[in-house]
Design an enzyme around this catalytic site. Sequence first.
Site, mmCIF file in Angstrom:
data_model
loop_
_atom_site.group_PDB
_atom_site.id
_atom_site.type_symbol
_atom_site.label_atom_id
_atom_site.label_comp_id
_atom_site.label_asym_id
_atom_site.label_seq_id
_atom_site.Cartn_x
_atom_site.Cartn_y
_atom_site.Cartn_z
ATOM 1 N N HIS A 265 -2.086 10.427 -0.816
ATOM 2 C CA HIS A 265 -2.321 9.151 -1.499
ATOM 3 C C HIS A 265 -2.187 9.294 -3.004
ATOM 4 O O HIS A 265 -1.646 8.438 -3.679
ATOM 5 C CB HIS A 265 -3.755 8.667 -1.207
ATOM 6 C CG HIS A 265 -3.807 7.756 -0.031
ATOM 7 N ND1 HIS A 265 -4.842 6.909 0.193
ATOM 8 C CD2 HIS A 265 -2.948 7.569 0.977
ATOM 9 C CE1 HIS A 265 -4.629 6.231 1.303
ATOM 10 N NE2 HIS A 265 -3.481 6.623 1.796
ATOM 11 N N LYS B 291 -7.983 -0.749 11.009
ATOM 12 C CA LYS B 291 -7.330 -1.220 9.769
ATOM 13 C C LYS B 291 -6.096 -0.363 9.503
ATOM 14 O O LYS B 291 -5.033 -0.858 9.105
ATOM 15 C CB LYS B 291 -8.311 -1.149 8.597
ATOM 16 C CG LYS B 291 -7.819 -1.765 7.313
ATOM 17 C CD LYS B 291 -7.017 -0.816 6.439
ATOM 18 C CE LYS B 291 -6.536 -1.496 5.155
ATOM 19 N NZ LYS B 291 -5.662 -0.626 4.351
ATOM 20 N N ASP C 203 3.450 -14.378 11.834
ATOM 21 C CA ASP C 203 2.117 -14.773 11.381
ATOM 22 C C ASP C 203 1.157 -13.587 11.557
ATOM 23 O O ASP C 203 0.649 -13.339 12.649
ATOM 24 C CB ASP C 203 1.681 -15.981 12.245
ATOM 25 C CG ASP C 203 0.313 -16.504 11.885
ATOM 26 O OD1 ASP C 203 -0.436 -15.809 11.177
ATOM 27 O OD2 ASP C 203 -0.014 -17.612 12.329
ATOM 28 N N GLU D 299 0.816 -1.223 0.000
ATOM 29 C CA GLU D 299 0.000 0.000 0.000
ATOM 30 C C GLU D 299 0.843 1.265 0.000
ATOM 31 O O GLU D 299 1.651 1.480 0.908
ATOM 32 C CB GLU D 299 -0.935 -0.016 1.227
ATOM 33 C CG GLU D 299 -1.880 1.170 1.229
ATOM 34 C CD GLU D 299 -2.996 1.074 2.259
ATOM 35 O OE1 GLU D 299 -3.426 -0.060 2.575
ATOM 36 O OE2 GLU D 299 -3.438 2.131 2.734
HETATM 37 C C1 MEV Z 1 -6.180 3.233 4.709
HETATM 38 O O1 MEV Z 1 -5.463 2.064 4.377
HETATM 39 C C2 MEV Z 1 -6.232 3.421 6.198
HETATM 40 C C3 MEV Z 1 -7.129 4.560 6.687
HETATM 41 O O2 MEV Z 1 -8.444 4.388 6.154
HETATM 42 C C4 MEV Z 1 -7.156 4.496 8.183
HETATM 43 C C5 MEV Z 1 -8.179 5.378 8.847
HETATM 44 O O3 MEV Z 1 -9.205 5.723 8.212
HETATM 45 O O4 MEV Z 1 -7.947 5.718 10.027
HETATM 46 C C6 MEV Z 1 -6.637 5.890 6.205
#
Ligand code: MEV
Length: 417
Positions: free
Chosen positions: A369, A255, A271, A71
């Site tokens: 991004h 995430k 792992d 990513e």
């Molecule tokens: C993207 O991989 C992760 C985010 O969505 C985390 C978040 O929203 O806190 C930017």
Amino acid sequence: MSVKERLSNLTEIANLTSEELTSYSAEGGLSVEQAEGMIENTIGVYGLPIGVAQNFLINGRMIPIPMVTEEPSVVAAASLAAKLAIAGHGFKASMTESEMIGQIQISRLPDWDKAIENLQVHKDALIEIAQKANPQICGRGGGPRDIEVREFSESPMGPFLVLHLIYDVCDSMGANMINSIMEALATPVEQLTHGRIGLRILSNLADRRLARASCIIPAQSLRFDNFKGRQVIDSIVDAWAFASVDPYRAVTHNKGIMNGIDAVVMATGNDWRSVEAGAHAYAARNGKYTSLTTWKKGPKDELMGFIELPMAIGIVGGATRVHPTAKANLKLMDVHSARELGAIIAAVGLAQNLAALRALATEGIQRGHMNLHARQIAISVGAKGKEVKLLAAQLIQENDIRHSRAQEIIDTWRKND
Ligand code: MEV
């Protein structure tokens, strides 16, 4: 820096051998032969980018952080947040003992109370069996710590008991060790309870093996563009509040944390599914899924962050010792225990979350991004060397970051060559 310059810089910092250095190249990493020893029906190896996050000051030590991820922005974001944390003396991070949990399911009990009583009365004998099942680990200070009995009086299969063995696995991840010991305990447990033994397996909810990290960032370090430091703090705290109450937001928030955590877990041959499973179950431990981090404004208007999550990782055994790049990465970080590694990983998770919240709560994440996204598109249409930056810049300037537009531009360049 070019890739070559980065590598020679790291070689100096971490005193990497030429073999370790080669492990970062596509040809010098995990070999097909080594891969064959790891899984079944091997057909080759699968590459992913590895980058090094900068600026991580953890427990007073500057640590280069190897991160494996597909990513864009993850490595840059972690480095940026770590830089902000330096103003507050970096991250404090720690880890509890390496206690994992093994489970045995016992059902169809002729005498429920007697079974519980027997397990409790013979706890020491069971602990001794667990000790004998792996004398080496006990010699290294690990081994069984406790036995607990849990009752499930209702389930789709009727009532059953679960025996928990708490076991210190020291510097290994511990899955194999725990699974073997649970199998060794199965027959004695059957004899004590006269029940039917079901599963004998480790639990990935490693809530006795917790990694923690915290940071305190002064308001002035958070000032950027037109955003005042205090305003940034308030926005970050508000963004965290959203995740603290809403599972739909918390899962995205977490995430983002796992973007950092998984990247280091993978870089060290650990792992990541286990760490992922443990993290999300821990996030829901009070019955409602919530944030793994906490952010608040401190008494001097500083930003205070904290993370805590299960961290079932090791530095011995499994892929950590087979994969040449994983071995080099441990040396790069100069870590010598699983607890040290877990503490570092927690700090990276906290940094990753800070970077995401700072961007989301102020300018939004798309600007950063899009730069990397544009570069990826440029590479995908065949841009080479300096062309990548040039083509990406043109896509951004045109506000048209699409594959088809990139193809058109590069086709024109090629025609004019
Ligand atoms: C993207 O991989 C992760 C985010 O969505 C985390 C978040 O929203 O806190 C930017």
